[in-house]
Enzyme design. Structure first.
Site, PDB file in Angstrom:
ATOM      1  N   HIS A   6      16.935   0.696  -9.772  1.00 45.03           N
ATOM      2  CA  HIS A   6      15.991   0.811 -10.895  1.00 45.03           C
ATOM      3  C   HIS A   6      16.653   1.419 -12.125  1.00 45.03           C
ATOM      4  O   HIS A   6      16.148   1.262 -13.246  1.00 45.03           O
ATOM      5  CB  HIS A   6      14.738   1.594 -10.485  1.00 45.03           C
ATOM      6  CG  HIS A   6      14.908   3.080 -10.447  1.00 45.03           C
ATOM      7  ND1 HIS A   6      15.371   3.749  -9.341  1.00 45.03           N
ATOM      8  CD2 HIS A   6      14.685   4.012 -11.398  1.00 45.03           C
ATOM      9  CE1 HIS A   6      15.411   5.034  -9.604  1.00 45.03           C
ATOM     10  NE2 HIS A   6      15.001   5.239 -10.844  1.00 45.03           N
ATOM     11  N   THR A  12       0.824  -1.217   0.000  1.00 41.63           N
ATOM     12  CA  THR A  12       0.000   0.000   0.000  1.00 41.63           C
ATOM     13  C   THR A  12       0.855   1.262   0.000  1.00 41.63           C
ATOM     14  O   THR A  12       0.323   2.365   0.133  1.00 41.63           O
ATOM     15  CB  THR A  12      -0.923   0.011   1.232  1.00 41.63           C
ATOM     16  OG1 THR A  12      -0.119  -0.076   2.421  1.00 41.63           O
ATOM     17  CG2 THR A  12      -1.878  -1.177   1.200  1.00 41.63           C
ATOM     18  N   GLY A  31      17.229  -0.893 -14.913  1.00 40.96           N
ATOM     19  CA  GLY A  31      16.082  -1.254 -15.722  1.00 40.96           C
ATOM     20  C   GLY A  31      15.727  -0.192 -16.750  1.00 40.96           C
ATOM     21  O   GLY A  31      14.868  -0.427 -17.605  1.00 40.96           O
ATOM     22  N   HIS A  64      23.089   4.659  -8.622  1.00 35.97           N
ATOM     23  CA  HIS A  64      22.676   4.792 -10.024  1.00 35.97           C
ATOM     24  C   HIS A  64      23.857   5.117 -10.944  1.00 35.97           C
ATOM     25  O   HIS A  64      24.112   4.419 -11.932  1.00 35.97           O
ATOM     26  CB  HIS A  64      21.623   5.893 -10.175  1.00 35.97           C
ATOM     27  CG  HIS A  64      20.405   5.699  -9.347  1.00 35.97           C
ATOM     28  ND1 HIS A  64      19.909   4.460  -9.015  1.00 35.97           N
ATOM     29  CD2 HIS A  64      19.554   6.597  -8.776  1.00 35.97           C
ATOM     30  CE1 HIS A  64      18.808   4.605  -8.285  1.00 35.97           C
ATOM     31  NE2 HIS A  64      18.583   5.884  -8.127  1.00 35.97           N
TER      32      HIS A  64
END
Length: 791
Positions: A204, A34, A207, A267
């Site tokens: 991320h 959530t 990706g 990153h």
């Protein structure tokens, strides 16, 4: 014919077995179902995974889990699932059908206690038994804060592992620690519950489609890139992530992490490894890719404070005071902008600057990795006659455009005067708006490609997790190697005031920077405000170098940059005089962090220094191999020796590593160094000895409460340090006091207390070894910055 038929049947049978092996039921448990990340990206990514894989023989069940009570949690999860979308090319009727199926397979459950995890395991097993399905595996996605990892990991390990023959994959979101120590601690905790192959640490950025294309692009264009991808042809590499938003609403997180931990350590470092790594023979081999990435970390040159510049947008401290209820007097030192200069010490990249930069409240939102190639062509015709596809005088660059910016999408750009690239069919040639210019050239000067279908980074990574592709994730070994690289810089910047900038377009040229000889510096000077308040802030140049007395010897005090400049000038002047009179200059240097800026100043701004006639000696050394990062000689090598032309036979490291042993008494390393000094240095009297002063009053490796080296006939001694590594080699105090000149460099506010104390004590070297430094027939000069002298 018969034999060929048998072979064909066997291959077909094996194919059937493999296909059958791929089939089975997969349970995916999203912890933190959530939360914001789940609502923005993860549920959509799981829906995309279902669309991609459901028709290939797998069945799924999706369990949204959180601490929230069942009824409220179900409502929150249902709201998050309302926004699921299908690919643009899917018919609306098919989309509605797939969404309905996905919703039926998704259920919420509270996971709070050990009993909740046991109940989850029983439900999964009951479903498998009821449907007669074989279990393929389970994915647990930790979209929760790291402090919750240990309890969840313990419960999964004890109650929720799949049965024999099925796999377990645990997905972890950053941050993965705050520094090297905390990252190792977290890795150790997780390692007690999961195997390395079971853990998938998500960055991320890996990706992002342009980032994921770096290795395949290099592989498909090996022939064109093999001769270009090296120090002979690459001028520099820029890896950039700029944001227009600020940290409002996230200052609690940002105060703990800041921009370097949030973006650069993960990153941008991952992108750097993909650009710089040696290309494996098989880029599809996860093991080979991860091994080659680790080799990049092993070749990175250590970062120093001068390797980075930092900034902070002006309203940040006020936001922190408001959101975290800080007092009005609070001023944060957390950087919201950082640029770091990285060097890779291997044959391919030696000397090539890699610039990593990121910041909030900047003028645009964009991310890219840009490889700028050297241009050694000279075109006779004027620029107006240059043809984009032919002229070698145009800029030559390769850009992996990660997203946003003027292009607005992922792209790969290759200058037309480099080569025509090969890309997979999932990428297409693109056309931008007329007049669009990127990196100094019109878009028409590039071969430009974009993905046929854009995909969110999390959906890409979820697919790789499902298929067990480890090369798109961060292993424990690579994680710790990254933190090992970044932690020293973070510690050195912890008390550095960042440059303030207004934010957005108003930044102007305030954050522009330049780099030279391993250092970054802002192009424009900015007044440093010592005390926040009205009126113009004083500049360092407004303060003259202070000349006074300290312990009855000359004292030079100034702001740190001016002080280093003054000391470097004095050393050069001493060297020139010594060479003019005696033909050589004998300089003994201390290690540690204080003289690093001095070494860099000597290397970059003193071209008249008589290095060819200079002998360099060590004042002290840690008993570690000379190649060890903690070695004083290694620091000297990194910041001075590799930048100046000094004959190798004029360099005299301390012999701490003999007979494959470190500082063993029987190897007589101290006596060997003493004999070398006696043989080469007239009267064993150095022309100049540079010392520092520790917070406990030690100098060189002569420590309080230890009589070793404070008196007697020995020129070089083995000593014991209260901090690791404990064993040291050092010039003795009697040898130091034979020098023609001794300079003591003291810098930093942490030295203020010992500076005050030593100013008051007499000649007590057993308590404060620095108090015993007084050349018999030479000169002692103290060099202190204002922080150390005035506090």
């Amino acid at each position: 014919m018969w034999n060929m038929l048998i072979v064909a049947m066997c291959l077909a049978f094996l194919g059937c077995l493999q296909a059958q092996e791929l089939q089975g039921h997969v349970s995916i448990i999203l912890l933190g179902a959530t939360g914001d990340l789940a609502k923005k990206y993860l549920w959509q990514g799981l829906f995309q995974l279902y669309l991609d894989e459901a028709g290939r023989g797998h069945s799924f069940s999706f369990h949204g889990a959180a601490l929230t009570a069942p009824r409220q949690g179900q409502e929150l999860m249902a709201k998050a699932l309302e926004s699921l979308s299908c690919p643009k090319d899917m018919a609306p009727s098919h989309c509605a059908e797939h969404k309905d199926q996905f919703l039926q397979l998704s259920q919420y459950r509270q996971l709070k206690t050990a009993e909740d995890y046991q109940a989850l395991n029983k439900d999964i097993e009951a479903q498998l038994q009821h449907t007669g399905l074989r279990e393929a595996g389970r994915i647990f996605y930790f979209s929760v804060p790291p402090f919750a990892y240990e309890d969840i990991a313990r419960n999964i390990n004890s109650s929720c592992r799949p049965g024999p023959g099925a796999w377990l994959r645990v997905v972890l979101e950053k941050p993965f620690g705050h520094d090297h120590f905390s990252a190792r601690q977290l890795a150790t905790e997780l390692g007690t519950f999961f195997q390395e192959e079971e853990m998938y640490r998500v960055d991320h950025y890996l990706g992002k489609q342009a980032v994921a294309q770096i290795l395949p692009f290099r592989d498909q264009n090996r022939k064109a890139l093999d001769g270009l991808w090296n120090r002979h042809h690459v001028e520099r590499v820029e890896i950039i992530m700029k944001e227009t938003v600020d940290a409002e609403g996230r200052t609690g997180f940002y105060e703990e992490y800041g921009v370097i931990r949030d973006v650069l350590q993960n990153h941008l470092t991952e992108v750097l490894t993909l650009v710089a790594m040696e290309l494996p023979h098989n880029v599809s081999s996860a093991e080979a890719v991860l091994r080659h990435k680790l080799q990049v970390f092993q070749a990175l040159r250590g970062l120093q404070r001068g390797s980075a510049i930092v900034g902070q947008y002006q309203s940040y401290s006020e936001q922190v005071r408001r959101e975290l209820q800080k007092p009005d007097s609070f001023h944060s030192l957390t950087p919201t902008f950082a640029a770091v200069l990285v060097h890779i010490d291997n044959l391919r990249w030696e000397g090539v600057p890699f610039i990593l930069m990121s910041g909030k409240a900047l003028d645009e939102r964009v991310g890219y990795a840009r490889i700028l190639f050297k241009n050694q062509a000279c075109c006779v015709q004027s620029e107006k006659h240059w043809a984009a596809a032919q002229s070698q005088c145009l800029p030559r660059q390769l850009v992996f455009h990660i997203g946003h910016g003027d292009l607005g999408s992922p792209a790969v750009l290759v200058s037309r005067n480099l080569f025509r690239p090969s890309l997979p069919s999932s990428w297409k040639e693109m056309e931008g708006p007329p007049g669009l210019r990127l990196f100094g050239s019109p878009l028409s000067d590039y071969y430009a490609y974009s993905p046929v279908q854009e995909r969110d980074a999390h959906s890409v990574l979820l697919s790789h997790i499902f298929h067990g592709r480890k090369d798109f994730f961060i292993t424990t070994e690579n994680l710790l190697a990254s933190w090992d690289f970044w932690t020293p810089l973070l510690e050195s910047l912890a008390h550095k005031a960042p440059r303030l900038y207004p934010g957005g377009a108003e930044n102007g040229r305030l954050l522009d920077f330049e780099f030279s000889s391993g250092r970054l510096f802002f192009s424009q000077q900015q007044p440093e405000q010592l005390v926040p308040g009205p009126g113009p802030a004083p500049m360092p140049s407004d303060f003259q170098v202070l000349r006074a007395k300290y312990r009855e010897s000359p004292l030079v005090s100034a702001w740190s940059e001016e002080l280093i400049s003054k000391l470097a000038n004095d050393i050069e002047a001493t060297a020139v005089r010594a060479v003019r009179r005696f033909g050589q200059f004998h300089l003994a240097l201390s290690g540690g962090s204080s003289p690093v800026a001095l070494f860099q100043q000597l290397a970059t701004a003193h071209y008249g220094f008589p290095w060819a006639h200079t002998h360099l000696w060590l004042v002290d050394e840690r008993c570690v191999p000379l190649s060890d990062p903690e070695s004083n000689f290694q620091g000297l090598q990194a910041h001075l020796l590799q930048h100046v032309r000094i004959p190798y036979y004029n360099i005299h490291p301390m012999p701490v590593h003999l007979q494959q042993r470190l500082c063993a008494e029987e190897d007589q390393g101290a006596q060997i160094y003493a004999r070398e000094i006696s043989a080469l240095v007239a009267n064993s009297s150095f022309d100049l000895v540079l010392l520092g002063m520790g917070a406990d009053g030690h100098t060189a490796s002569l420590f309080p409460q230890s009589p070793t080296g404070l008196d007697g006939e020995q020129l070089v001694v083995l000593t014991t340090s209260p901090s690791q590594p404990h064993r040291r080699m050092s010039l003795s105090l009697p040898l130091i006091n034979r020098a023609k000149k001794v300079a003591v460099l003291v810098m930093g506010r942490m030295k203020r207390e010992i500076t005050t104390l030593v100013s008051r004590v007499g000649h007590e070297p057993k308590k404060w070894p620095i108090s015993g430094v007084l050349p018999h027939s030479g000169q002692l000069v103290w060099y202190m910055d204002y922080d150390a002298f005035l506090g």
